[in-house]
Design a protein around this motif. Structure first.
Motif, PDB file in Angstrom:
ATOM      1  N   ASP A  53       0.844  -1.193   0.000  1.00  0.00           N
ATOM      2  CA  ASP A  53       0.000   0.000   0.000  1.00  0.00           C
ATOM      3  C   ASP A  53       0.878   1.241   0.000  1.00  0.00           C
ATOM      4  N   LYS A  54       0.232   2.406  -0.089  1.00  0.00           N
ATOM      5  CA  LYS A  54       0.974   3.658  -0.224  1.00  0.00           C
ATOM      6  C   LYS A  54       1.847   3.927   0.992  1.00  0.00           C
ATOM      7  N   SER A  55       1.325   3.591   2.165  1.00  0.00           N
ATOM      8  CA  SER A  55       2.068   3.873   3.383  1.00  0.00           C
ATOM      9  C   SER A  55       3.378   3.078   3.438  1.00  0.00           C
ATOM     10  N   SER A  56       3.335   1.805   3.028  1.00  0.00           N
ATOM     11  CA  SER A  56       4.583   1.032   3.065  1.00  0.00           C
ATOM     12  C   SER A  56       5.523   1.449   1.936  1.00  0.00           C
ATOM     13  N   ALA A  57       4.948   1.909   0.803  1.00  0.00           N
ATOM     14  CA  ALA A  57       5.794   2.430  -0.273  1.00  0.00           C
ATOM     15  C   ALA A  57       6.548   3.672   0.206  1.00  0.00           C
ATOM     16  N   LYS A  58       5.815   4.558   0.896  1.00  0.00           N
ATOM     17  CA  LYS A  58       6.442   5.784   1.414  1.00  0.00           C
ATOM     18  C   LYS A  58       7.571   5.457   2.389  1.00  0.00           C
ATOM     19  N   GLN A  59       7.288   4.467   3.247  1.00  0.00           N
ATOM     20  CA  GLN A  59       8.280   4.079   4.256  1.00  0.00           C
ATOM     21  C   GLN A  59       9.540   3.545   3.574  1.00  0.00           C
ATOM     22  N   GLU A  60       9.338   2.745   2.526  1.00  0.00           N
ATOM     23  CA  GLU A  60      10.487   2.178   1.813  1.00  0.00           C
ATOM     24  C   GLU A  60      11.290   3.275   1.120  1.00  0.00           C
ATOM     25  N   VAL A  61      10.588   4.228   0.504  1.00  0.00           N
ATOM     26  CA  VAL A  61      11.284   5.329  -0.186  1.00  0.00           C
ATOM     27  C   VAL A  61      12.066   6.175   0.819  1.00  0.00           C
ATOM     28  N   GLU A  62      11.462   6.422   1.966  1.00  0.00           N
ATOM     29  CA  GLU A  62      12.142   7.174   3.027  1.00  0.00           C
ATOM     30  C   GLU A  62      13.467   6.502   3.400  1.00  0.00           C
ATOM     31  N   GLN A  63      13.402   5.171   3.545  1.00  0.00           N
ATOM     32  CA  GLN A  63      14.609   4.422   3.926  1.00  0.00           C
ATOM     33  C   GLN A  63      15.654   4.449   2.802  1.00  0.00           C
ATOM     34  N   ILE A  64      15.178   4.335   1.554  1.00  0.00           N
ATOM     35  CA  ILE A  64      16.090   4.382   0.397  1.00  0.00           C
ATOM     36  C   ILE A  64      16.822   5.731   0.358  1.00  0.00           C
ATOM     37  N   CYS A  65      16.064   6.818   0.585  1.00  0.00           N
ATOM     38  CA  CYS A  65      16.681   8.147   0.580  1.00  0.00           C
ATOM     39  C   CYS A  65      17.742   8.234   1.668  1.00  0.00           C
ATOM     40  N   HIS A  66      17.374   7.794   2.855  1.00  0.00           N
ATOM     41  CA  HIS A  66      18.267   7.959   4.004  1.00  0.00           C
ATOM     42  C   HIS A  66      19.509   7.083   3.900  1.00  0.00           C
ATOM     43  N   ASP A  67      19.315   5.844   3.428  1.00  0.00           N
ATOM     44  CA  ASP A  67      20.427   4.886   3.444  1.00  0.00           C
ATOM     45  C   ASP A  67      21.330   4.991   2.229  1.00  0.00           C
ATOM     46  N   LEU A  68      20.753   5.309   1.057  1.00  0.00           N
ATOM     47  CA  LEU A  68      21.544   5.177  -0.168  1.00  0.00           C
ATOM     48  C   LEU A  68      21.698   6.483  -0.947  1.00  0.00           C
ATOM     49  N   LEU A  69      20.589   7.201  -1.161  1.00  0.00           N
ATOM     50  CA  LEU A  69      20.645   8.305  -2.129  1.00  0.00           C
ATOM     51  C   LEU A  69      21.224   9.591  -1.560  1.00  0.00           C
ATOM     52  N   ALA A  70      20.875   9.910  -0.312  1.00  0.00           N
ATOM     53  CA  ALA A  70      21.314  11.189   0.259  1.00  0.00           C
ATOM     54  C   ALA A  70      22.398  10.973   1.299  1.00  0.00           C
ATOM     55  N   ASN A  71      23.190  11.985   1.485  1.00  0.00           N
ATOM     56  CA  ASN A  71      24.122  12.033   2.611  1.00  0.00           C
ATOM     57  C   ASN A  71      23.497  12.961   3.653  1.00  0.00           C
ATOM     58  N   PRO A  72      22.864  12.385   4.701  1.00  0.00           N
ATOM     59  CA  PRO A  72      22.074  13.218   5.617  1.00  0.00           C
ATOM     60  C   PRO A  72      22.897  14.261   6.366  1.00  0.00           C
ATOM     61  N   VAL A  73      24.218  14.154   6.321  1.00  0.00           N
ATOM     62  CA  VAL A  73      25.051  15.154   7.003  1.00  0.00           C
ATOM     63  C   VAL A  73      24.996  16.492   6.263  1.00  0.00           C
ATOM     64  N   ILE A  74      25.043  16.436   4.937  1.00  0.00           N
ATOM     65  CA  ILE A  74      25.104  17.687   4.170  1.00  0.00           C
ATOM     66  C   ILE A  74      23.911  17.882   3.239  1.00  0.00           C
ATOM     67  N   GLU A  75      23.040  16.871   3.118  1.00  0.00           N
ATOM     68  CA  GLU A  75      21.949  16.987   2.151  1.00  0.00           C
ATOM     69  C   GLU A  75      20.574  16.819   2.797  1.00  0.00           C
ATOM     70  N   ASP A  76      19.609  17.545   2.265  1.00  0.00           N
ATOM     71  CA  ASP A  76      18.199  17.345   2.601  1.00  0.00           C
ATOM     72  C   ASP A  76      17.554  16.539   1.485  1.00  0.00           C
ATOM     73  N   TYR A  77      16.496  15.804   1.829  1.00  0.00           N
ATOM     74  CA  TYR A  77      15.772  15.110   0.768  1.00  0.00           C
ATOM     75  C   TYR A  77      14.271  15.231   0.987  1.00  0.00           C
ATOM     76  N   SER A  78      13.536  15.148  -0.124  1.00  0.00           N
ATOM     77  CA  SER A  78      12.080  15.120  -0.033  1.00  0.00           C
ATOM     78  C   SER A  78      11.586  14.168  -1.111  1.00  0.00           C
ATOM     79  N   HIS A  79      10.427  13.575  -0.889  1.00  0.00           N
ATOM     80  CA  HIS A  79       9.910  12.645  -1.893  1.00  0.00           C
ATOM     81  C   HIS A  79       8.393  12.692  -1.933  1.00  0.00           C
ATOM     82  N   ARG A  80       7.867  12.346  -3.098  1.00  0.00           N
ATOM     83  CA  ARG A  80       6.418  12.274  -3.292  1.00  0.00           C
ATOM     84  C   ARG A  80       6.131  10.938  -3.960  1.00  0.00           C
TER      85      ARG A  80
END
Lengths: 84, 84
Positions: A53-80
């Motif tokens: 469902d949408k909620s688990s998709a959002k959760q997975e995308v959040e984790q993908i951003c945090h773990d792989l795509l962004a460097n949370p020290v110097i970068e912000d991320y947002s997703h839709r």
């Protein structure tokens, strides 16, 4: 399983030096775009994924951003996330 | 002169091979995100500029995208200009 599409933006946090942006700004001025006052660069990703469902998709995308795509020290991320 | 902010997205045209996206997809699967089915990468820019009005700001951003930021042969671009 439903199909979802996530649109992800990654930008440098305010205050983090952006040398690529500075170079683009300088190139714009050289090309005659005197009105340009600032350039900030970022990354953009589109991810297709399957989830229950949408909620688990959002959760997975959040984790993908945090773990792989962004460097949370110097970068912000947002997703839709939207169903396709 | 009014101040404007442009948000610019540059994406590869459909069908253009995206090796960076393939690598990210493979990394996602390795990390356990089995639901991920496709990744397309792109670029994102925020430009601050001064112009007489919104219409001339849009025209300038269109030219900036076409001349400097995107490669129109393999990339699509879109932009949204708003007054700040």
């Amino acid at each position: 399983m439903k199909k979802f599409k996530a649109k992800i933006h990654i930008t440098l946090k305010p205050g983090v030096f952006d040398p690529q942006g500075k170079v683009i700004l300088s190139a714009l001025k050289t090309l005659g775009h005197k009105g340009a006052k600032g350039v900030r660069t970022g990354k953009y990703f589109e991810i297709e994924l399957e989830a229950e469902d949408k909620s688990s998709a959002k959760q997975e995308v959040e984790q993908i951003c945090h773990d792989l795509l962004a460097n949370p020290v110097i970068e912000d991320y947002s997703h839709r996330v939207s169903e396709v």
